[in-house]
Design a protein around this motif. Structure first.
Motif, short mmCIF file in Angstrom:
data_model
loop_
_atom_site.label_atom_id
_atom_site.label_comp_id
_atom_site.label_asym_id
_atom_site.label_seq_id
_atom_site.Cartn_x
_atom_site.Cartn_y
_atom_site.Cartn_z
N THR A 31 0.83 -1.21 0.00
CA THR A 31 0.00 0.00 0.00
C THR A 31 0.86 1.26 0.00
OG1 THR A 31 -1.75 -1.17 1.17
CG2 THR A 31 -1.81 1.24 1.25
N LEU A 32 1.88 1.28 0.84
CA LEU A 32 2.74 2.46 0.91
C LEU A 32 3.54 2.65 -0.37
CD1 LEU A 32 4.09 2.26 4.58
CD2 LEU A 32 2.11 3.52 3.70
N ALA A 34 2.57 1.86 -3.43
CA ALA A 34 1.65 2.45 -4.41
C ALA A 34 1.45 3.94 -4.12
CB ALA A 34 0.31 1.72 -4.39
N ARG A 35 1.29 4.29 -2.87
CA ARG A 35 1.10 5.70 -2.51
C ARG A 35 2.35 6.51 -2.83
NH1 ARG A 35 -2.38 5.51 3.14
NH2 ARG A 35 -4.10 4.31 2.25
N ALA A 36 3.53 5.93 -2.57
CA ALA A 36 4.78 6.63 -2.84
C ALA A 36 4.97 6.87 -4.34
CB ALA A 36 5.96 5.84 -2.27
N ASN A 38 2.64 7.11 -6.60
CA ASN A 38 1.67 8.14 -7.00
C ASN A 38 2.12 9.53 -6.56
OD1 ASN A 38 -0.13 6.47 -8.34
ND2 ASN A 38 -1.26 5.99 -6.49
N ALA A 39 2.65 9.62 -5.35
CA ALA A 39 3.12 10.92 -4.84
C ALA A 39 4.28 11.43 -5.68
CB ALA A 39 3.53 10.78 -3.38
N ILE A 56 4.63 9.72 4.08
CA ILE A 56 4.15 8.34 3.91
C ILE A 56 4.86 7.42 4.89
CG2 ILE A 56 4.19 6.38 2.31
CD1 ILE A 56 3.62 8.52 0.06
N TYR A 59 3.44 8.03 8.40
CA TYR A 59 2.12 7.41 8.45
C TYR A 59 2.25 5.90 8.61
CZ TYR A 59 -2.18 5.38 6.66
OH TYR A 59 -3.29 4.61 6.50
N LEU A 105 -5.84 1.42 6.61
CA LEU A 105 -5.44 1.71 5.24
C LEU A 105 -6.61 2.14 4.36
CD1 LEU A 105 -2.88 -1.18 4.62
CD2 LEU A 105 -2.39 1.23 5.18
N SER A 110 -6.12 8.98 4.52
CA SER A 110 -4.95 8.39 5.17
C SER A 110 -3.86 8.12 4.16
CB SER A 110 -5.33 7.10 5.88
OG SER A 110 -5.82 6.15 4.97
#
Length: 110
Positions: A31-32, A34-36, A38-39, A56, A59, A105, A110
């Protein structure tokens, strides 16, 4: 902006996964990551990407602490840790640490 070199930092951060079991750790890192990525795509500069990745990681460490606390010390202590880490609480229908992790998540913002 490419995020691959930031992903390595996530993978090496023991504070993210040290107290989680393998399944929980995998879900959190997936999950992190994917978020990283995208960021980093949205970042206008290296400084923006660095700031986003730091947020991230913070979090993720907070989520990890809440989940391991829920497992080891119970829901009341986990609620305190969630408040300290500015995470939402209480999870709905949490019967296992993985439930708490997934619920955290899934929370908007979040």
């Amino acid at each position: 902006m490419s995020g691959e070199h930031y992903i390595e930092r996530l993978l090496e951060d023991e504070g993210l996964v040290g107290a989680l079991d393998d399944t929980e750790a995998s879900l959190l890192i997936e999950t992190l990551t994917a978020r990283a990525l995208n960021a980093c795509k949205r970042a206008a500069s290296d400084a923006d990407a660095e700031s986003a990745i730091s947020a991230i990681r913070r979090y993720g460490r907070g989520v990890s602490r809440v989940v391991s606390t829920w497992r080891d010390e119970g829901a009341a202590k986990a609620a305190e840790v969630a408040r300290q880490n500015q995470l939402p609480w209480p999870p709905t229908l949490a019967n296992a640490p993985g439930d708490v992790l997934q619920w955290l998540l899934d929370q908007p913002g979040s």
